[in-house]
Design a protein around this motif. Structure first.
Motif, PDB file in Angstrom:
ATOM      1  N   ILE A   1      75.201  33.162  98.870  1.00  0.00           N
ATOM      2  CA  ILE A   1      75.111  31.730  98.618  1.00  0.00           C
ATOM      3  C   ILE A   1      76.173  31.025  99.450  1.00  0.00           C
ATOM      4  O   ILE A   1      77.345  31.389  99.419  1.00  0.00           O
ATOM      5  N   VAL A   2      75.731  30.026 100.167  1.00  0.00           N
ATOM      6  CA  VAL A   2      76.654  29.240 100.993  1.00  0.00           C
ATOM      7  C   VAL A   2      77.022  27.979 100.228  1.00  0.00           C
ATOM      8  O   VAL A   2      76.157  27.232  99.794  1.00  0.00           O
ATOM      9  N   VAL A   3      78.288  27.783 100.061  1.00  0.00           N
ATOM     10  CA  VAL A   3      78.772  26.593  99.375  1.00  0.00           C
ATOM     11  C   VAL A   3      79.317  25.643 100.426  1.00  0.00           C
ATOM     12  O   VAL A   3      80.239  25.988 101.156  1.00  0.00           O
ATOM     13  N   SER A   4      78.708  24.479 100.518  1.00  0.00           N
ATOM     14  CA  SER A   4      79.182  23.528 101.521  1.00  0.00           C
ATOM     15  C   SER A   4      80.346  22.719 100.957  1.00  0.00           C
ATOM     16  O   SER A   4      80.364  22.361  99.794  1.00  0.00           O
ATOM     17  N   LYS A   5      81.304  22.485 101.808  1.00  0.00           N
ATOM     18  CA  LYS A   5      82.460  21.683 101.423  1.00  0.00           C
ATOM     19  C   LYS A   5      82.232  20.265 101.910  1.00  0.00           C
ATOM     20  O   LYS A   5      81.601  20.036 102.930  1.00  0.00           O
ATOM     21  N   MET A   6      82.757  19.314 101.154  1.00  0.00           N
ATOM     22  CA  MET A   6      82.664  17.933 101.593  1.00  0.00           C
ATOM     23  C   MET A   6      83.513  17.743 102.840  1.00  0.00           C
ATOM     24  O   MET A   6      84.605  18.297 102.944  1.00  0.00           O
ATOM     25  N   SER A   7      82.990  16.970 103.769  1.00  0.00           N
ATOM     26  CA  SER A   7      83.774  16.660 104.956  1.00  0.00           C
ATOM     27  C   SER A   7      84.976  15.804 104.555  1.00  0.00           C
ATOM     28  O   SER A   7      85.001  15.217 103.471  1.00  0.00           O
ATOM     29  N   LYS A   8      85.943  15.760 105.422  1.00  0.00           N
ATOM     30  CA  LYS A   8      87.130  14.936 105.154  1.00  0.00           C
ATOM     31  C   LYS A   8      86.740  13.481 104.931  1.00  0.00           C
ATOM     32  O   LYS A   8      87.269  12.820 104.051  1.00  0.00           O
ATOM     33  N   ASP A   9      85.773  12.977 105.736  1.00  0.00           N
ATOM     34  CA  ASP A   9      85.327  11.600 105.594  1.00  0.00           C
ATOM     35  C   ASP A   9      84.693  11.373 104.223  1.00  0.00           C
ATOM     36  O   ASP A   9      84.962  10.375 103.560  1.00  0.00           O
ATOM     37  N   ALA A  10      83.843  12.312 103.802  1.00  0.00           N
ATOM     38  CA  ALA A  10      83.170  12.184 102.510  1.00  0.00           C
ATOM     39  C   ALA A  10      84.191  12.239 101.375  1.00  0.00           C
ATOM     40  O   ALA A  10      84.080  11.493 100.398  1.00  0.00           O
ATOM     41  N   GLN A  11      85.190  13.108 101.512  1.00  0.00           N
ATOM     42  CA  GLN A  11      86.241  13.194 100.496  1.00  0.00           C
ATOM     43  C   GLN A  11      87.014  11.880 100.419  1.00  0.00           C
ATOM     44  O   GLN A  11      87.321  11.392  99.327  1.00  0.00           O
ATOM     45  N   MET A  12      87.315  11.314 101.588  1.00  0.00           N
ATOM     46  CA  MET A  12      88.064  10.053 101.629  1.00  0.00           C
ATOM     47  C   MET A  12      87.245   8.918 101.007  1.00  0.00           C
ATOM     48  O   MET A  12      87.757   8.133 100.211  1.00  0.00           O
ATOM     49  N   ARG A  13      85.948   8.856 101.359  1.00  0.00           N
ATOM     50  CA  ARG A  13      85.080   7.817 100.780  1.00  0.00           C
ATOM     51  C   ARG A  13      85.003   7.953  99.262  1.00  0.00           C
ATOM     52  O   ARG A  13      85.080   6.958  98.539  1.00  0.00           O
ATOM     53  N   ALA A  14      84.866   9.186  98.776  1.00  0.00           N
ATOM     54  CA  ALA A  14      84.789   9.425  97.333  1.00  0.00           C
ATOM     55  C   ALA A  14      86.095   8.998  96.647  1.00  0.00           C
ATOM     56  O   ALA A  14      86.064   8.383  95.578  1.00  0.00           O
ATOM     57  N   ALA A  15      87.223   9.320  97.256  1.00  0.00           N
ATOM     58  CA  ALA A  15      88.518   8.953  96.673  1.00  0.00           C
ATOM     59  C   ALA A  15      88.700   7.441  96.645  1.00  0.00           C
ATOM     60  O   ALA A  15      89.161   6.874  95.642  1.00  0.00           O
ATOM     61  N   ILE A  16      88.329   6.783  97.730  1.00  0.00           N
ATOM     62  CA  ILE A  16      88.447   5.320  97.790  1.00  0.00           C
ATOM     63  C   ILE A  16      87.519   4.678  96.768  1.00  0.00           C
ATOM     64  O   ILE A  16      87.919   3.766  96.032  1.00  0.00           O
ATOM     65  N   ASN A  17      86.283   5.161  96.704  1.00  0.00           N
ATOM     66  CA  ASN A  17      85.326   4.610  95.752  1.00  0.00           C
ATOM     67  C   ASN A  17      85.834   4.781  94.321  1.00  0.00           C
ATOM     68  O   ASN A  17      85.752   3.846  93.512  1.00  0.00           O
ATOM     69  N   GLN A  18      86.376   5.945  94.013  1.00  0.00           N
ATOM     70  CA  GLN A  18      86.901   6.197  92.671  1.00  0.00           C
ATOM     71  C   GLN A  18      88.040   5.235  92.344  1.00  0.00           C
ATOM     72  O   GLN A  18      88.111   4.691  91.257  1.00  0.00           O
ATOM     73  N   LYS A  19      88.927   5.024  93.307  1.00  0.00           N
ATOM     74  CA  LYS A  19      90.058   4.117  93.094  1.00  0.00           C
ATOM     75  C   LYS A  19      89.572   2.678  92.901  1.00  0.00           C
ATOM     76  O   LYS A  19      90.075   1.957  92.033  1.00  0.00           O
ATOM     77  N   LEU A  20      88.569   2.273  93.691  1.00  0.00           N
ATOM     78  CA  LEU A  20      88.007   0.927  93.550  1.00  0.00           C
ATOM     79  C   LEU A  20      87.389   0.738  92.168  1.00  0.00           C
ATOM     80  O   LEU A  20      87.535  -0.317  91.554  1.00  0.00           O
ATOM     81  N   ILE A  21      86.707   1.769  91.682  1.00  0.00           N
ATOM     82  CA  ILE A  21      86.109   1.692  90.350  1.00  0.00           C
ATOM     83  C   ILE A  21      87.198   1.612  89.285  1.00  0.00           C
ATOM     84  O   ILE A  21      87.127   0.763  88.385  1.00  0.00           O
ATOM     85  N   GLU A  22      88.189   2.471  89.391  1.00  0.00           N
ATOM     86  CA  GLU A  22      89.273   2.519  88.397  1.00  0.00           C
ATOM     87  C   GLU A  22      90.019   1.198  88.304  1.00  0.00           C
ATOM     88  O   GLU A  22      90.419   0.779  87.214  1.00  0.00           O
TER      89      GLU A  22
END
Length: 56
Positions: A1-22
């Motif tokens: 099973i291959v587990v894909s990791k989020m790209s750095k850009d996707a991780q950054m977008r997710a972190a920013i989005n989470q902070k904006l929501i919070e």
């Protein structure tokens, strides 16, 4: 099973989005964007264009 990791850009977008929501900034920005779209007439133009496409 291959587990894909989020790209750095996707991780950054997710972190920013989470902070904006919070912080509530995401909703504030959405409201600001909504107001600007209405103010410049873009919403009405798009609505009229959609009606024309449906009519055709």
């Amino acid at each position: 099973i291959v587990v894909s990791k989020m790209s750095k850009d996707a991780q950054m977008r997710a972190a920013i989005n989470q902070k904006l929501i919070e912080t509530g900034e995401r909703e504030r920005l959405k409201e600001l964007l909504r107001a600007k779209v209405i103010e410049c007439g873009w919403k009405d133009q798009l609505k009229a264009q959609c009606k024309e496409v449906i009519k055709e």
